[in-house]
Scaffold this motif. Structure first.
Motif, PDB file in Angstrom:
ATOM      1  N   ALA A  60       0.841  -1.188   0.000  1.00 31.36           N
ATOM      2  CA  ALA A  60       0.000   0.000   0.000  1.00 31.36           C
ATOM      3  C   ALA A  60       0.881   1.245   0.000  1.00 31.36           C
ATOM      4  N   VAL A  61       0.733   2.085  -0.999  1.00 31.52           N
ATOM      5  CA  VAL A  61       1.508   3.322  -1.101  1.00 31.52           C
ATOM      6  C   VAL A  61       0.662   4.467  -0.564  1.00 31.52           C
ATOM      7  N   LEU A  62       1.179   5.147   0.465  1.00 32.84           N
ATOM      8  CA  LEU A  62       0.479   6.291   1.041  1.00 32.84           C
ATOM      9  C   LEU A  62       1.224   7.575   0.671  1.00 32.84           C
ATOM     10  N   PRO A  63       0.685   8.347  -0.297  1.00 35.08           N
ATOM     11  CA  PRO A  63       1.310   9.614  -0.679  1.00 35.08           C
ATOM     12  C   PRO A  63       0.858  10.759   0.226  1.00 35.08           C
ATOM     13  N   THR A  64       0.583  10.458   1.478  1.00 28.81           N
ATOM     14  CA  THR A  64      -0.076  11.386   2.397  1.00 28.81           C
ATOM     15  C   THR A  64       0.720  12.653   2.621  1.00 28.81           C
ATOM     16  N   ALA A  65       2.056  12.559   2.626  1.00 26.33           N
ATOM     17  CA  ALA A  65       2.893  13.725   2.895  1.00 26.33           C
ATOM     18  C   ALA A  65       3.103  14.601   1.675  1.00 26.33           C
ATOM     19  N   TYR A 121       4.151   1.816   2.217  1.00 27.60           N
ATOM     20  CA  TYR A 121       5.235   2.732   1.861  1.00 27.60           C
ATOM     21  C   TYR A 121       4.726   4.160   2.007  1.00 27.60           C
ATOM     22  N   PHE A 122       5.383   4.949   2.883  1.00 25.97           N
ATOM     23  CA  PHE A 122       5.051   6.354   3.066  1.00 25.97           C
ATOM     24  C   PHE A 122       5.948   7.215   2.186  1.00 25.97           C
ATOM     25  N   ALA A 123       5.335   8.045   1.346  1.00 23.50           N
ATOM     26  CA  ALA A 123       6.089   8.950   0.487  1.00 23.50           C
ATOM     27  C   ALA A 123       6.660  10.114   1.291  1.00 23.50           C
ATOM     28  N   GLY A 124       7.590  10.836   0.662  1.00 21.52           N
ATOM     29  CA  GLY A 124       8.155  12.022   1.281  1.00 21.52           C
ATOM     30  C   GLY A 124       7.282  13.245   1.075  1.00 21.52           C
ATOM     31  N   GLY A 125       7.691  14.334   1.724  1.00 18.11           N
ATOM     32  CA  GLY A 125       6.936  15.578   1.645  1.00 18.11           C
ATOM     33  C   GLY A 125       6.949  16.287   2.976  1.00 18.11           C
ATOM     34  N   ASP A 126       5.783  16.543   3.537  1.00 18.85           N
ATOM     35  CA  ASP A 126       5.619  17.217   4.832  1.00 18.85           C
ATOM     36  C   ASP A 126       5.087  16.198   5.833  1.00 18.85           C
ATOM     37  N   GLN A 127       5.916  15.857   6.824  1.00 18.60           N
ATOM     38  CA  GLN A 127       5.526  14.806   7.768  1.00 18.60           C
ATOM     39  C   GLN A 127       4.291  15.159   8.602  1.00 18.60           C
ATOM     40  N   THR A 128       4.034  16.452   8.805  1.00 17.98           N
ATOM     41  CA  THR A 128       2.859  16.810   9.599  1.00 17.98           C
ATOM     42  C   THR A 128       1.563  16.478   8.859  1.00 17.98           C
TER      43      THR A 128
END
Length: 402
Positions: A60-65, A121-128
């Protein structure tokens, strides 16, 4: 004030939840990537797929950040699939324009898809953005976050890069400043620091982009503030694979730093940041070590490469005028471990326009009785274990002319 109280409540509830989880170590593995993971770094991509179940593994890819979650999720899933996975994107991110991330975080179908996967898998970006999306305002877990924990506890993999690495510890950086400004001005909860998701446990601090951005120094005030004794700093295009019993393997382009504050002290009489008797180690790619014992297994090219302190290869004094520069701390440590000199100095000063230009810091590295080094037989690379680190403030003189 409201924000600070919210983080406080979240942190207290999170600690209560995670203490129960810590009693039985998760059966899965963490793949913590220091950011800037390249598409051609096959060893890391392949390991994520292998740990998630091998060929056909559902990840599961989470582009949340991400600021552009559609593109980020699509690219990461495609990269994992090139290495044999059956990756799918979980459409959960504050930056999705036509979706409600709070509703998606409680969606039982999304949660079930994650629960049945072999990895996340958590994508990069803004951790908040990750913590805002996955943790309820009262600090409890959303349905999706609970599913991630259940997948991890039963043997699945949690991987994350950059922002996805920051969330691995129970505390993470939020509103960041330059490293020198962080040392000078300090850190506080609800501003520079915020609760992470704590997958690695409550006793180890994690930071990323370490060597490329000179961030090793900013780990120190955060660790002191929150009482961490151990901190892991992972460089770009590099990953640490950590299993439930804290066995660690270094993969990828370069390596990681381990900061140990178990014997460290602070002089409270000084208003400025200071630290004495810390330990700093650098683990290179291919190395393995255990936490918290630090028991080390060298990579294949270093098995017969232990440095003999009685016959050092280098005789030049070791000094860095910009210890926070790109790879500067690694270069200094490698030169010191195989040297007739037992101490090295690194200096950090503020850049033009930064606050407190009159303050700087001296980083003193010392080779002590427990220090060890291992040299690669195939490249100019070292593993450096347990150098002593002392940090003290400096008064920086201004130019005599105007």
């Amino acid at each position: 004030m409201k924000r600070w109280l919210g983080w406080l409540v979240a942190g207290l509830i999170w600690c209560t939840q995670s203490s129960a989880a810590d009693a039985v170590p998760p059966q899965g593995a963490l793949v913590i990537i220091g950011g800037a993971l390249r598409a051609d770094n096959a060893v890391i991509w392949q390991r994520i797929v292998a740990l998630s179940g091998g060929a056909g593994a559902r990840i599961a890819v989470l582009p949340t950040a991400a600021g552009n979650p559609e593109r980020s999720g699509r690219n990461i899933a495609a990269q994992l699939n090139r290495h044999g996975a059956a990756a799918f994107v979980v459409p959960l991110a504050p930056a999705y324009k036509q979706r409600d991330y709070r509703r998606d975080a409680e969606d039982e179908q999304l949660a079930q898809n994650i629960r049945q996967a072999g990895g996340v898998y958590f994508a990069g970006g803004d951790q908040t953005r990750i913590t805002r999306a996955l943790v309820r305002p009262d600090g409890s877990r959303t349905a999706v976050l609970q599913a991630i924990w259940e997948m991890y506890e039963r043997g699945g993999v949690i991987a994350g890069t950059s922002a996805g690495a920051a969330i691995m510890s129970s505390t993470m950086y939020d509103e960041t400043r330059s490293v020198i400004d962080t040392l000078t001005s300090g850190v506080s909860d609800g501003a520079e620091l915020a609760p992470g998701l704590g997958f690695i446990g409550n006793d180890i601090f994690v930071d990323q982009h370490l060597l490329a951005r000179g961030r090793f120094a900013r780990m120190l005030p955060a660790m002191l503030k929150k009482g961490y004794k151990l901190g892991l700093g992972i460089d770009e295009n590099t990953a640490l694979v950590i299993r439930g019993q804290r066995d660690v393997e270094v993969l990828g382009y370069q390596g990681a730093l381990l900061l140990d504050l178990q014997q460290a002290t602070v002089d409270g009489a000084l208003a400025q940041f200071n630290l004495s008797n810390a330990r700093i180690s650098y683990y290179d790619r291919g190395d393995r070590f255990e936490l918290p014992s630090g028991r080390y297994t060298p990579s294949a090219d270093k098995i017969d490469g232990k440095v003999d302190p009685a016959h050092p290869a280098n005789r030049q004094p070791v000094y860095s005028s910009d210890i926070l520069g790109h790879n500067a701390v690694l270069i200094l440590m490698e030169r010191l471990i195989d040297n007739v000199h037992t101490q090295a100095l690194g200096i950090a000063t503020a850049a033009p326009g930064e606050p407190h230009p009159e303050l700087g810091y001296e980083f003193k590295f010392s080779r002590v009785a427990e220090s060890e080094g291992y040299e690669s037989a195939s490249s100019e690379a070292y593993t450096v274990l347990r150098l002593r680190l002392d940090v003290r403030p400096l008064q920086i003189s201004q130019p005599w002319y105007r």
